[in-house]
Design a protein around this motif. Structure first.
Motif: not given
Length: 263
Positions: A199-207
């Motif tokens: 929610s904060w950084f988009g999908w790069p946050g997941m990676f």
């Protein structure tokens, strides 16, 4: 060889076994051996991305949920991979090195997805995307298949050693189920953390979270004693017949496939 020499040799071997057993109890490396922490970080590394994979493919790759469901059937690779990694670890005793290598191959396969998303243009169609995602997910499942069989094997062995050593001094008996339960806690914690980072950084946050949890698990891997056996196991001279065991596994798979086809 004289009787005294034989006695000295036995005492030397006994002292060596005792030293090895103490090393097993303490664990290796700067951190103590902690099954709870092993399962906690393992599940964090796994579910930091697996929980949201279907949503990622739908939003970024345009794969409908039913197509991702078809890709998920590749998880059957884990059935074969678990036997292969387990046999390899039993033959060479390098559980730590295998776990470490599989952890970063698993991470690399997932992190390759956004790279392929950038390389493959949208106009190349769904077929190429399906092929790339199937290849990466298949390799991912193969690497994942090593985690729980190898970790469970090491943890059960070391819990057996600890409980055997604790019988004489009244220490608490360590239950395997209570140790593995911490994996569920890790799953819940990382799902919340990954969702917040997305929610904060988009999908790069997941990676990013996935890479950090893989680093954490890699550090904890080195607390697992590598290829050590307890004194009780050595005295009982337990030997695994890998060929016959693998043959039984393949016979079971063949019968399972036949029964499934008949059904």
């Amino acid at each position: 060889m004289t009787v005294s020499n034989i006695g000295d040799e036995k005492r030397t071997l006994l002292n060596k076994e005792q030293d090895e057993n103490v090393q097993v109890l303490k664990g290796l490396g700067p951190l103590p051996f902690s099954p709870k922490l092993i399962y906690f970080t393992l599940n964090m590394a796994l579910y930091s991305s697996l929980t949201f994979t279907s949503a990622y493919f739908f939003e970024r790759w345009g794969l409908p949920i039913y197509q991702f469901g078809a890709l998920s059937s590749l998880s059957i690779i884990e059935l074969i991979g678990a036997m292969w990694w387990g046999g390899l670890a039993d033959r060479n005793g390098r559980h730590r090195e295998i776990l470490l290598g599989c952890t970063w191959m698993y991470c690399a396969c997932f992190c390759a997805l956004p790279v392929m998303e950038w390389i493959v243009p949208d106009e190349d169609g769904m077929g190429i995307k399906m092929g790339i995602s199937a290849t990466l997910l298949g390799a991912n499942y193969f690497c994942m298949s090593s985690f729980f069989p190898l970790v469970d094997s090491c943890v059960i062995r070391e819990l057996k050693t600890r409980n055997h050593a604790a019988q004489g001094n009244g220490n608490e008996h360590l239950s395997f189920g209570k140790q593995r339960l911490w994996g569920t806690i890790g799953h819940a914690v990382i799902s919340v953390i990954s969702a917040q980072f997305i929610s904060w950084f988009g999908w790069p946050g997941m990676f990013g979270v996935m890479i950090l949890t893989c680093i954490a698990f890699s550090v904890i891997i080195y607390t697992i004693p590598n290829g050590a056996r307890s004194v009780e196991d050595r005295n009982e001279s337990i030997e695994l017949d890998l060929e016959s065991n693998n043959q039984r596994n393949w016979d079971f798979l063949f019968k399972f496939d036949v029964d499934l086809c008949l059904f």
